[in-house]
Design an enzyme around this catalytic site. Structure first.
Site, PDB file in Angstrom:
ATOM      1  N   ASN A  25     -42.780 -15.964 -22.282  1.00 29.53           N
ATOM      2  CA  ASN A  25     -43.190 -14.580 -22.566  1.00 29.53           C
ATOM      3  C   ASN A  25     -42.769 -14.138 -23.965  1.00 29.53           C
ATOM      4  O   ASN A  25     -41.611 -14.287 -24.346  1.00 29.53           O
ATOM      5  CB  ASN A  25     -42.527 -13.619 -21.567  1.00 29.53           C
ATOM      6  CG  ASN A  25     -43.075 -13.815 -20.170  1.00 29.53           C
ATOM      7  OD1 ASN A  25     -44.200 -13.435 -19.877  1.00 29.53           O
ATOM      8  ND2 ASN A  25     -42.279 -14.448 -19.315  1.00 29.53           N
ATOM      9  N   GLU A  40     -50.872 -13.712 -10.427  1.00 34.27           N
ATOM     10  CA  GLU A  40     -49.407 -13.568 -10.294  1.00 34.27           C
ATOM     11  C   GLU A  40     -49.049 -12.877  -8.976  1.00 34.27           C
ATOM     12  O   GLU A  40     -49.848 -12.109  -8.449  1.00 34.27           O
ATOM     13  CB  GLU A  40     -48.865 -12.674 -11.402  1.00 34.27           C
ATOM     14  CG  GLU A  40     -49.025 -13.212 -12.797  1.00 34.27           C
ATOM     15  CD  GLU A  40     -48.387 -12.273 -13.819  1.00 34.27           C
ATOM     16  OE1 GLU A  40     -47.360 -12.668 -14.376  1.00 34.27           O
ATOM     17  OE2 GLU A  40     -48.908 -11.162 -14.018  1.00 34.27           O
ATOM     18  N   GLU A  91     -47.168 -16.160 -23.528  1.00 37.85           N
ATOM     19  CA  GLU A  91     -47.745 -15.021 -22.804  1.00 37.85           C
ATOM     20  C   GLU A  91     -47.505 -13.737 -23.592  1.00 37.85           C
ATOM     21  O   GLU A  91     -46.391 -13.457 -24.015  1.00 37.85           O
ATOM     22  CB  GLU A  91     -47.080 -14.877 -21.420  1.00 37.85           C
ATOM     23  CG  GLU A  91     -47.318 -16.069 -20.511  1.00 37.85           C
ATOM     24  CD  GLU A  91     -46.864 -15.798 -19.080  1.00 37.85           C
ATOM     25  OE1 GLU A  91     -46.568 -14.624 -18.742  1.00 37.85           O
ATOM     26  OE2 GLU A  91     -46.789 -16.761 -18.294  1.00 37.85           O
ATOM     27  N   ASP A 106     -50.955 -11.589 -20.434  1.00 38.34           N
ATOM     28  CA  ASP A 106     -50.125 -11.338 -19.241  1.00 38.34           C
ATOM     29  C   ASP A 106     -50.409  -9.949 -18.674  1.00 38.34           C
ATOM     30  O   ASP A 106     -50.857  -9.063 -19.400  1.00 38.34           O
ATOM     31  CB  ASP A 106     -48.650 -11.417 -19.675  1.00 38.34           C
ATOM     32  CG  ASP A 106     -47.727 -11.722 -18.509  1.00 38.34           C
ATOM     33  OD1 ASP A 106     -48.207 -11.802 -17.371  1.00 38.34           O
ATOM     34  OD2 ASP A 106     -46.514 -11.872 -18.759  1.00 38.34           O
ATOM     35  N   GLU A 140     -43.128 -20.830 -15.523  1.00 33.69           N
ATOM     36  CA  GLU A 140     -42.982 -19.698 -16.451  1.00 33.69           C
ATOM     37  C   GLU A 140     -41.485 -19.458 -16.662  1.00 33.69           C
ATOM     38  O   GLU A 140     -40.720 -19.373 -15.683  1.00 33.69           O
ATOM     39  CB  GLU A 140     -43.627 -18.414 -15.904  1.00 33.69           C
ATOM     40  CG  GLU A 140     -43.403 -17.243 -16.865  1.00 33.69           C
ATOM     41  CD  GLU A 140     -44.081 -15.939 -16.437  1.00 33.69           C
ATOM     42  OE1 GLU A 140     -44.686 -15.890 -15.350  1.00 33.69           O
ATOM     43  OE2 GLU A 140     -43.975 -14.966 -17.215  1.00 33.69           O
TER      44      GLU A 140
HETATM   45  P1  C2E Z   1     -44.059 -11.283 -16.089  1.00 34.27           P
HETATM   46  O1  C2E Z   1     -44.170 -12.101 -17.320  1.00 34.27           O
HETATM   47  O2  C2E Z   1     -45.289 -10.745 -15.521  1.00 34.27           O
HETATM   48  O3  C2E Z   1     -43.300 -12.177 -15.051  1.00 34.27           O
HETATM   49  C1  C2E Z   1     -43.526 -12.183 -13.698  1.00 34.27           C
HETATM   50  C2  C2E Z   1     -42.560 -11.308 -13.029  1.00 34.27           C
HETATM   51  O4  C2E Z   1     -42.939 -11.179 -11.673  1.00 34.27           O
HETATM   52  C3  C2E Z   1     -41.157 -11.925 -12.983  1.00 34.27           C
HETATM   53  O5  C2E Z   1     -40.249 -10.863 -12.928  1.00 34.27           O
HETATM   54  C4  C2E Z   1     -41.170 -12.646 -11.691  1.00 34.27           C
HETATM   55  O6  C2E Z   1     -39.866 -12.876 -11.150  1.00 34.27           O
HETATM   56  C5  C2E Z   1     -41.928 -11.665 -10.846  1.00 34.27           C
HETATM   57  N1  C2E Z   1     -42.587 -12.312  -9.725  1.00 34.27           N
HETATM   58  C6  C2E Z   1     -43.107 -13.529  -9.655  1.00 34.27           C
HETATM   59  N2  C2E Z   1     -43.659 -13.734  -8.444  1.00 34.27           N
HETATM   60  C7  C2E Z   1     -43.492 -12.610  -7.720  1.00 34.27           C
HETATM   61  C8  C2E Z   1     -43.828 -12.202  -6.410  1.00 34.27           C
HETATM   62  O7  C2E Z   1     -44.403 -12.913  -5.634  1.00 34.27           O
HETATM   63  N3  C2E Z   1     -43.490 -10.951  -6.037  1.00 34.27           N
HETATM   64  C9  C2E Z   1     -42.845 -10.107  -6.859  1.00 34.27           C
HETATM   65  N4  C2E Z   1     -42.535  -8.911  -6.417  1.00 34.27           N
HETATM   66  N5  C2E Z   1     -42.492 -10.459  -8.111  1.00 34.27           N
HETATM   67  C10 C2E Z   1     -42.810 -11.694  -8.539  1.00 34.27           C
HETATM   68  P2  C2E Z   1     -38.997 -10.828 -13.867  1.00 34.27           P
HETATM   69  O8  C2E Z   1     -38.387 -12.170 -14.027  1.00 34.27           O
HETATM   70  O9  C2E Z   1     -38.131  -9.744 -13.368  1.00 34.27           O
HETATM   71  O10 C2E Z   1     -39.610 -10.437 -15.247  1.00 34.27           O
HETATM   72  C11 C2E Z   1     -40.183  -9.221 -15.449  1.00 34.27           C
HETATM   73  C12 C2E Z   1     -40.921  -9.148 -16.741  1.00 34.27           C
HETATM   74  O11 C2E Z   1     -40.008  -9.203 -17.836  1.00 34.27           O
HETATM   75  C13 C2E Z   1     -41.873 -10.309 -16.985  1.00 34.27           C
HETATM   76  O12 C2E Z   1     -43.066 -10.062 -16.329  1.00 34.27           O
HETATM   77  C14 C2E Z   1     -41.995 -10.318 -18.471  1.00 34.27           C
HETATM   78  O13 C2E Z   1     -42.960  -9.380 -18.897  1.00 34.27           O
HETATM   79  C15 C2E Z   1     -40.653  -9.831 -18.905  1.00 34.27           C
HETATM   80  N6  C2E Z   1     -39.859 -10.996 -19.314  1.00 34.27           N
HETATM   81  C16 C2E Z   1     -39.161 -11.893 -18.553  1.00 34.27           C
HETATM   82  N7  C2E Z   1     -38.593 -12.796 -19.355  1.00 34.27           N
HETATM   83  C17 C2E Z   1     -38.944 -12.529 -20.625  1.00 34.27           C
HETATM   84  C18 C2E Z   1     -38.657 -13.114 -21.903  1.00 34.27           C
HETATM   85  O14 C2E Z   1     -37.993 -14.138 -22.035  1.00 34.27           O
HETATM   86  N8  C2E Z   1     -39.188 -12.511 -22.994  1.00 34.27           N
HETATM   87  C19 C2E Z   1     -39.972 -11.410 -22.880  1.00 34.27           C
HETATM   88  N9  C2E Z   1     -40.472 -10.852 -23.998  1.00 34.27           N
HETATM   89  N10 C2E Z   1     -40.267 -10.819 -21.700  1.00 34.27           N
HETATM   90  C20 C2E Z   1     -39.755 -11.380 -20.588  1.00 34.27           C
HETATM   91 MG    MG Z   2     -45.200 -13.405 -17.947  1.00 36.61          MG
HETATM   92 MG    MG Z   3     -47.084 -10.762 -15.605  1.00 35.57          MG
END
Ligand code: C2E
Ligand code: MG
Ligand code: MG
Length: 636
Positions: free
Chosen positions: A471, A590, A503, A533, A416
């Site tokens: 995403n 997730e 997603e 998602d 991802e």
């Molecule tokens: P998401 O799409 O649900 O992505 C998963 C989030 O959970 C990611 O946080 C990831 O680092 C985190 N994660 C994965 N495994 C674990 C785990 O075991 N424990 C915990 N505590 N967290 C975990 P991240 O990278 O901070 O991203 C947060 C959200 O921001 C994403 O949730 C997504 O909705 C959004 N996002 C990230 N990148 C993009 C992007 O390029 N475009 C858009 N539109 N949204 C993005």
């Molecule tokens: Mg995601």
């Molecule tokens: Mg998610």
């Protein structure tokens, strides 16, 4: 000739003019009378040259003072004016008769000069008085009639040619004066009526300019005027004031599905329900679209606001009967109070808007009260927003990749892509902070395309069976143009669209299900997979899910944390997994952080997972090492 009872504007205009002219008339009358008393002082008895003038002066002074006072007072009700003018008309008759009889009773004293003075006095005074009473026709006419009858009757009986001629002269001049008065009064009436008409038109224009033509509620402009007024009052009285901003959830689909006329009727009914919920300390306005605003004066405490907000949200959740089927929507509400955190009309509005935004984003359909935590977040958001606007997108933004693992084979089936921002001003900013802001300020599309390009470029270098998950935000799917740009970017890359999953979060889908449905259809047509998602955190219904051409569900990590020791989470994930199987969709879990969680998921038959247990998000270079090393035993 009588006082115009049925024309309040004319009455008011007469009242205004007469309050200036009547004191002037009494002044003329008294000066002339005292001059006559003076010339007769040595001939006539004292009661005629002193006592009677003093009594008449007292009566006139009181009347003059009463009218003079009216100049500086607020204009009274038309009925009160009518009574005052009628009284004045009646009194004019007595006063004119009194002065005329008094003047004529002096005629037999003194010589020819003194007698001539009496005739002159009556002629000049009656003309002066008619002149001053121009705007009160009835009074002017009575004065003219009384004085002329007495004057002509008396002087004709003297048989002195000079006096008879003077009497005829005065009658003619008075007659001419009355004709002029009649014309002038006509002009005066027309002018007042024209002014009243203009005023009415401008009142109507003002009302239209301040009213929302669809719902009949005050519009945005009127809302801000009312807010300024209410705030100034709150400042004076030290009272608490609150502003609420309310936005309908699910209005756009109603508009799209049933047409604009049904949408319009829905807005009208929402306005009616809101108005019915208000009391005298509240005001409601329509800001535009499906956004309404509320002003609460005399706020006691937050509990009161909470109870009121809850009742409004509950009221708007009740079905609306617009067509043969009931239509159901909900409303999100943000409320901020003055003077707690906000210090001005602009800030209380801004904070209410922010609270609404929080409600819409996190808990649609309920009230969110602006609090200290929101205030801090808002300040941070402002800094982030400013830095975001300045950011060099290609340079400061990058993507990390987190593996998605098949528990049965231990192989990484996909990565991802997760955005990262290294801001020169703010340091490393997490996507949970900048993505919502980028969405709010309409910046997200400018971010999505470079990030997607970077992710695709990286993914091209993985083995062909490894998929890429990317995403998208609600705004990315929000217009045909944005969707087309995403499609063009995918097609311009070397990456196979069939290996790409896009997603979309459940909350984004719920914002505009019709448009998202359209976007998903286009993505699917080019071969991409589409994942829902953060599944479980939104409020989608089964029928809504079925309407979307999804390929995967990603169960939100909030249900996974501690799943092995939390029966509620266990049951939720179990039913979500069962649901995805029923719908024929792949399911990704997730946020797996511990082996216990992983084992619990395995026992539920989950196969594809993602989480820190396997790996945190990593830079592209590491993904190649990871794939090499890790096609891949399970962690033990
Ligand atoms: P998401 O799409 O649900 O992505 C998963 C989030 O959970 C990611 O946080 C990831 O680092 C985190 N994660 C994965 N495994 C674990 C785990 O075991 N424990 C915990 N505590 N967290 C975990 P991240 O990278 O901070 O991203 C947060 C959200 O921001 C994403 O949730 C997504 O909705 C959004 N996002 C990230 N990148 C993009 C992007 O390029 N475009 C858009 N539109 N949204 C993005
Ligand atoms: Mg995601
Ligand atoms: Mg998610």
């Amino acid at each position: 000739m009588s006082v115009p009872r049925d024309n309040p504007k004319l009455l008011q205009a007469q009242y205004r003019v007469l309050s200036r002219q009547i004191p002037m008339m009494y002044f003329i009358l008294l000066v002339n009378s005292w001059a006559l008393a003076w010339t007769h002082y040595s001939y006539a008895p004292g009661w005629l040259t002193l006592t009677v003038p003093v009594v008449l002066t007292l009566v006139c002074s009181v009347r003059s003072w009463v009218w003079h006072q009216r100049q500086s007072r607020a204009i009274p009700e038309p009925q009160v004016i009518y009574e005052a003018l009628t009284r004045t008309t009646r009194m004019t008759g007595f006063i004119s008769a009194g002065f005329a009889v008094w003047a004529l009773s002096l005629f037999r004293y003194g010589g020819a000069y003194e007698q001539a003075h009496v005739a002159f006095y009556m002629g000049i005074t009656v003309i002066g008085c008619i002149f001053c009473l121009m705007q009160l026709r009835s009074a002017a006419l009575i004065t003219a009639a009384v004085v002329n009858v007495v004057f002509v009757g008396f002087f004709a009986s003297t048989h002195i040619t000079t006096f008879v001629a003077t009497a005829v002269n005065v009658v003619l001049v008075t007659g001419a004066m009355l004709v002029i008065l009649q014309n002038h009064y006509g002009d005066f009436t027309r002018l007042v009526n024209a002014q009243a008409e203009t005023e009415k038109l401008s009142d109507e224009n003002l009302r239209l300019a301040n009213q929302d033509s669809l719902t009949g509620l005050p519009n945005r402009r009127q809302f801000f005027t009312a807010l300024d007024k209410a705030l100034a009052q709150a400042q004076q009285t030290g009272q608490r004031l609150a502003v609420g901003i309310l936005d309908l959830d699910g209005f756009k689909p109603v508009n799209d599905v049933y047409g604009h006329s049904v949408g319009d009727r829905l807005l009208v009914q929402v306005g009616q329900r809101l108005t019915a919920s208000m009391d005298a300390t509240m005001q409601v306005a329509r800001l535009g679209g499906d956004e309404f605003a509320l002003i609460f004066t005399h706020v006691r405490d937050n509990e009161q606001l909470q109870a009121f907000g809850d009742s409004i949200c509950a009221e708007l959740k009740k079905p609306f009967t617009l067509i043969d089927v009931p239509v159901q929507i909900s409303a999100s509400l943000g409320i901020a109070t003055y003077p707690d955190l906000a210090s001005s009309a602009a800030s209380v509005y801004e904070y209410a808007d922010y609270a609404l935004y929080q409600s819409k984003r996190n808990h649609p359909g309920v009230l969110s009260l602006f609090c200290a935590a929101h205030h801090q977040q808002l300040q941070r958001d402002t800094l982030t927003e400013q830095a975001l606007r300045r950011a060099k997108l290609d340079f400061e933004f990058s993507v990390l990749f987190q593996p998605i693992v098949d528990l049965h084979s231990g192989r990484t089936v996909a990565f991802e892509a997760l955005a990262r921002w290294a801001s020169p001003d703010l340091g490393s900013v997490p996507p949970s902070q900048f993505i919502p802001i980028a969405e709010r300020i309409g910046f997200i599309n400018r971010l999505t395309l470079p990030l997607l390009r970077k992710a695709l470029r990286a993914a091209e270098q993985w083995p062909p069976e490894v998929r890429l998950s990317f995403n998208l935000s609600a705004h990315d799917c929000g217009s045909q143009e944005n969707v087309q740009q995403i499609i063009d970017t995918i097609l311009a890359s070397q990456f196979d669209p069939a290996q790409l999953d896009l997603e979309i979060t459940e909350t984004a889908v719920m914002q505009d299900i019709v448009q998202v449905q359209r976007a998903i259809g286009l993505f699917r047509r080019m071969g991409c997979g589409v994942s829902l998602d953060d599944f479980g955190t939104g409020y989608s219904s089964l029928s809504q899910l079925h309407a979307l051409a999804l390929t995967k569900l990603k169960v939100d990590r909030s249900f996974v944390t501690g799943i092995h020791e939390n029966p509620a989470s266990y049951k939720i994930v179990k039913s979500l997994v069962a649901l995805s199987q029923d719908m024929g969709l792949d399911c990704i879990i997730e946020g797996v952080e511990t082996t216990d969680e992983m084992n619990a998921l395995l026992s539920l038959g989950c196969r594809t997972v993602q989480g820190y247990l396997f790996s945190r998000p990593m830079p592209f270079a590491q993904t190649l090492e990871w794939l090499e090393k890790n096609q891949s035993p399970l962690p033990s």
